[in-house]
Write a protein that holds these residues in place. Structure first.
Motif, PDB file in Angstrom:
ATOM      1  N   ARG A   1      -6.107   7.922  -0.090  1.00 34.35           N
ATOM      2  CA  ARG A   1      -5.727   6.534   0.171  1.00 34.35           C
ATOM      3  C   ARG A   1      -6.535   5.899   1.307  1.00 34.35           C
ATOM      4  O   ARG A   1      -6.837   4.702   1.263  1.00 34.35           O
ATOM      5  CB  ARG A   1      -4.238   6.442   0.489  1.00 34.35           C
ATOM      6  CG  ARG A   1      -3.812   7.286   1.679  1.00 34.35           C
ATOM      7  CD  ARG A   1      -2.317   7.332   1.877  1.00 34.35           C
ATOM      8  NE  ARG A   1      -1.980   8.269   2.943  1.00 34.35           N
ATOM      9  CZ  ARG A   1      -1.714   9.559   2.748  1.00 34.35           C
ATOM     10  NH1 ARG A   1      -1.692  10.048   1.515  1.00 34.35           N
ATOM     11  NH2 ARG A   1      -1.442  10.348   3.763  1.00 34.35           N
TER      12      ARG A   1
ATOM     13  N   VAL B   1       0.844  -1.202   0.000  1.00 32.32           N
ATOM     14  CA  VAL B   1       0.000   0.000   0.000  1.00 32.32           C
ATOM     15  C   VAL B   1       0.876   1.248   0.000  1.00 32.32           C
ATOM     16  O   VAL B   1       0.617   2.214  -0.728  1.00 32.32           O
ATOM     17  CB  VAL B   1      -0.948   0.004   1.215  1.00 32.32           C
ATOM     18  CG1 VAL B   1      -1.709   1.318   1.295  1.00 32.32           C
ATOM     19  CG2 VAL B   1      -1.920  -1.164   1.133  1.00 32.32           C
ATOM     20  N   TYR B   2       1.924   1.217   0.797  1.00 37.40           N
ATOM     21  CA  TYR B   2       2.833   2.356   0.880  1.00 37.40           C
ATOM     22  C   TYR B   2       3.493   2.637  -0.462  1.00 37.40           C
ATOM     23  O   TYR B   2       3.668   3.794  -0.864  1.00 37.40           O
ATOM     24  CB  TYR B   2       3.894   2.078   1.945  1.00 37.40           C
ATOM     25  CG  TYR B   2       4.913   3.169   2.115  1.00 37.40           C
ATOM     26  CD1 TYR B   2       4.583   4.382   2.701  1.00 37.40           C
ATOM     27  CD2 TYR B   2       6.232   2.990   1.672  1.00 37.40           C
ATOM     28  CE1 TYR B   2       5.532   5.381   2.854  1.00 37.40           C
ATOM     29  CE2 TYR B   2       7.187   3.980   1.832  1.00 37.40           C
ATOM     30  CZ  TYR B   2       6.815   5.175   2.415  1.00 37.40           C
ATOM     31  OH  TYR B   2       7.758   6.174   2.553  1.00 37.40           O
TER      32      TYR B   2
ATOM     33  N   TYR C   1      -9.545   4.111   0.107  1.00 37.71           N
ATOM     34  CA  TYR C   1      -9.266   2.813  -0.521  1.00 37.71           C
ATOM     35  C   TYR C   1      -9.141   1.734   0.570  1.00 37.71           C
ATOM     36  O   TYR C   1      -9.658   0.621   0.411  1.00 37.71           O
ATOM     37  CB  TYR C   1      -7.978   2.870  -1.343  1.00 37.71           C
ATOM     38  CG  TYR C   1      -8.101   3.653  -2.627  1.00 37.71           C
ATOM     39  CD1 TYR C   1      -8.535   3.033  -3.795  1.00 37.71           C
ATOM     40  CD2 TYR C   1      -7.785   5.003  -2.682  1.00 37.71           C
ATOM     41  CE1 TYR C   1      -8.641   3.741  -4.990  1.00 37.71           C
ATOM     42  CE2 TYR C   1      -7.893   5.724  -3.866  1.00 37.71           C
ATOM     43  CZ  TYR C   1      -8.327   5.093  -5.007  1.00 37.71           C
ATOM     44  OH  TYR C   1      -8.441   5.799  -6.181  1.00 37.71           O
ATOM     45  N   ILE C   2      -8.445   2.072   1.648  1.00 38.87           N
ATOM     46  CA  ILE C   2      -8.313   1.133   2.766  1.00 38.87           C
ATOM     47  C   ILE C   2      -9.685   0.876   3.377  1.00 38.87           C
ATOM     48  O   ILE C   2     -10.020  -0.273   3.718  1.00 38.87           O
ATOM     49  CB  ILE C   2      -7.349   1.678   3.832  1.00 38.87           C
ATOM     50  CG1 ILE C   2      -5.980   2.003   3.225  1.00 38.87           C
ATOM     51  CG2 ILE C   2      -7.205   0.686   4.980  1.00 38.87           C
ATOM     52  CD1 ILE C   2      -5.275   0.828   2.614  1.00 38.87           C
TER      53      ILE C   2
ATOM     54  N   THR D   1       2.353   1.775  -3.520  1.00 40.56           N
ATOM     55  CA  THR D   1       1.453   2.002  -4.661  1.00 40.56           C
ATOM     56  C   THR D   1       0.428   3.115  -4.450  1.00 40.56           C
ATOM     57  O   THR D   1       0.061   3.800  -5.398  1.00 40.56           O
ATOM     58  CB  THR D   1       0.695   0.708  -5.004  1.00 40.56           C
ATOM     59  OG1 THR D   1      -0.062   0.288  -3.856  1.00 40.56           O
ATOM     60  CG2 THR D   1       1.657  -0.394  -5.395  1.00 40.56           C
ATOM     61  N   LEU D   2      -0.016   3.294  -3.212  1.00 35.62           N
ATOM     62  CA  LEU D   2      -1.130   4.209  -2.974  1.00 35.62           C
ATOM     63  C   LEU D   2      -0.782   5.448  -2.166  1.00 35.62           C
ATOM     64  O   LEU D   2      -1.599   6.352  -2.053  1.00 35.62           O
ATOM     65  CB  LEU D   2      -2.259   3.471  -2.216  1.00 35.62           C
ATOM     66  CG  LEU D   2      -3.309   2.726  -3.023  1.00 35.62           C
ATOM     67  CD1 LEU D   2      -4.321   2.102  -2.078  1.00 35.62           C
ATOM     68  CD2 LEU D   2      -4.014   3.648  -4.011  1.00 35.62           C
TER      69      LEU D   2
ATOM     70  N   TRP E   1      -4.402   1.301   9.998  1.00 34.40           N
ATOM     71  CA  TRP E   1      -4.075   2.354   9.047  1.00 34.40           C
ATOM     72  C   TRP E   1      -4.398   3.740   9.595  1.00 34.40           C
ATOM     73  O   TRP E   1      -3.741   4.717   9.235  1.00 34.40           O
ATOM     74  CB  TRP E   1      -4.793   2.133   7.716  1.00 34.40           C
ATOM     75  CG  TRP E   1      -4.254   3.035   6.654  1.00 34.40           C
ATOM     76  CD1 TRP E   1      -4.767   4.246   6.270  1.00 34.40           C
ATOM     77  CD2 TRP E   1      -3.074   2.835   5.880  1.00 34.40           C
ATOM     78  NE1 TRP E   1      -3.979   4.809   5.300  1.00 34.40           N
ATOM     79  CE2 TRP E   1      -2.928   3.962   5.042  1.00 34.40           C
ATOM     80  CE3 TRP E   1      -2.138   1.809   5.810  1.00 34.40           C
ATOM     81  CZ2 TRP E   1      -1.877   4.083   4.145  1.00 34.40           C
ATOM     82  CZ3 TRP E   1      -1.088   1.937   4.922  1.00 34.40           C
ATOM     83  CH2 TRP E   1      -0.965   3.067   4.104  1.00 34.40           C
TER      84      TRP E   1
END
Length: 343
Positions: free
Chosen positions: A166, A156-157, A169-170, A159-160, A199
């Protein structure tokens, strides 16, 4: 410049949360304890949610100044931090059960490998659990979540993270995961559903690092996300006929409610700088370096190790002394050596 004391407060909270879990488990077993005291120390699961938030915060803080972060270096650091004390806890449980004379009856290779693969959880209060904590070391249920949160963070770090939205998305990922869990209870979906909690710790760290402040207005995306999870987890609560606050389906709702509350309370506390509370929390910094050890070692030492033929006060003094000594040796003395070996 970011206040050093504000970051020290996190260590204080970590040490306090670890001690709280230990006391929580002790008081649960003391039938003579007044109900008011038992009520105060009845939020062990909530203390784990605090660990999740702190973990997300600390992970971002530790890697934010590493522009060329690689998965290899990231994985090694996370692996040695989680697994070395965890393996010691497994060996500790084996020794304790062997001493008690019931290792053969309790030992399970399936449970051992399941725990080493980090797929253990508590099965008494939720469906879909694959493997129980090894030799009934109850607190290690949360390591499943912690480990896989670590593993999910890296992609995630990479790509997003530059996407300002972000967190949503999570949120979507966790919402879908919880819906999947409701339809087909399983360990993977449940861990994914809780990723939004961890997150939120990351997002708080991002905000604090770049603005050096916190306010309700600036954390609105975090609160919106938690509220969405709160609403979703409330739905099965409203339609169930089996309502128990420490069991599914109320348990996830309880967790998300607490996380939203504690984040709001934390921001209010940060803005008002309550001095006496500052002093109180900072006193627990001393336990921060051994907090992980206290958390994963206390159950086999305090509750599984059978010394019932001796004076209970002396037994607890002995066990507590051993607990703190072992946590100190493993985390303060041996962990740096492991860190040098696994680079």
């Amino acid at each position: 410049m970011i206040e050093k004391k504000s970051l020290q407060m996190l260590d204080g909270i970590r040490g306090l949360a670890a001690l709280y879990v230990v006391i929580y488990h002790i008081i649960k077993r003391l039938n003579w304890m007044p109900k008011e005291i038992k009520l105060i120390f009845s939020f062990g699961q909530e203390a784990v949610m605090v660990f999740f938030l702190l973990s997300g915060f600390v992970i971002y803080w530790s890697i934010s100044n590493t522009p060329n972060l690689t998965f290899s270096s990231y994985f090694k650091k996370r692996f040695r931090r989680i697994y070395f004390p965890f393996i010691i806890s497994i060996l500790l449980s084996i020794i304790v059960f062997y001493y008690n004379g019931n290792l053969t009856n309790k030992f399970s290779w399936a449970a051992l490998f399941g725990n080493l693969l980090m797929v253990q959880d508590l099965s008494d209060n939720k469906p879909g659990v694959w493997v129980k904590p090894f030799l009934d070391n109850t607190p290690i249920w949360s390591l499943t979540y912690e480990w896989w949160f670590y593993m999910m963070f890296f992609p995630v770090y990479k790509t997003l993270f530059k996407n300002a939205n972000r967190i949503y998305y999570i949120l979507g990922f966790s919402l879908i995961s919880y819906l999947t869990y409701l339809g087909f209870p399983n360990q993977v979906s449940l861990v994914f559903a809780y990723f939004i909690i961890w997150w939120c710790g990351v997002e708080i760290a991002v905000i604090y690092k770049h603005t050096e402040s916190l306010s309700i207005a600036i954390i609105k995306p975090i609160l919106y996300s938690l509220t969405a999870m709160l609403v979703l987890t409330l739905i099965p609560v409203l339609i169930t006929q089996d309502f128990r606050i420490s069991y599914h389906p109320f348990l996830p709702f309880r967790h998300f409610l607490f996380v939203e509350f504690i984040i709001i309370a934390g921001v209010v506390y940060y803005q008002n700088k309550i001095k006496f509370l500052n002093r109180f929390i900072l006193k627990f910094m001393i336990f921060a370096p051994i907090s992980y050890g206290l958390y994963i070692f206390h159950y086999p030492i305090l509750f599984h190790w059978n010394l019932s033929n001796y004076n209970i006060v002396l037994v607890y003094l002995l066990k507590l002394s051993l607990l703190f000594a072992l946590a100190y040796i493993v985390e303060v003395k041996l962990q740096p050596i492991i860190n040098r070996w696994i680079r």
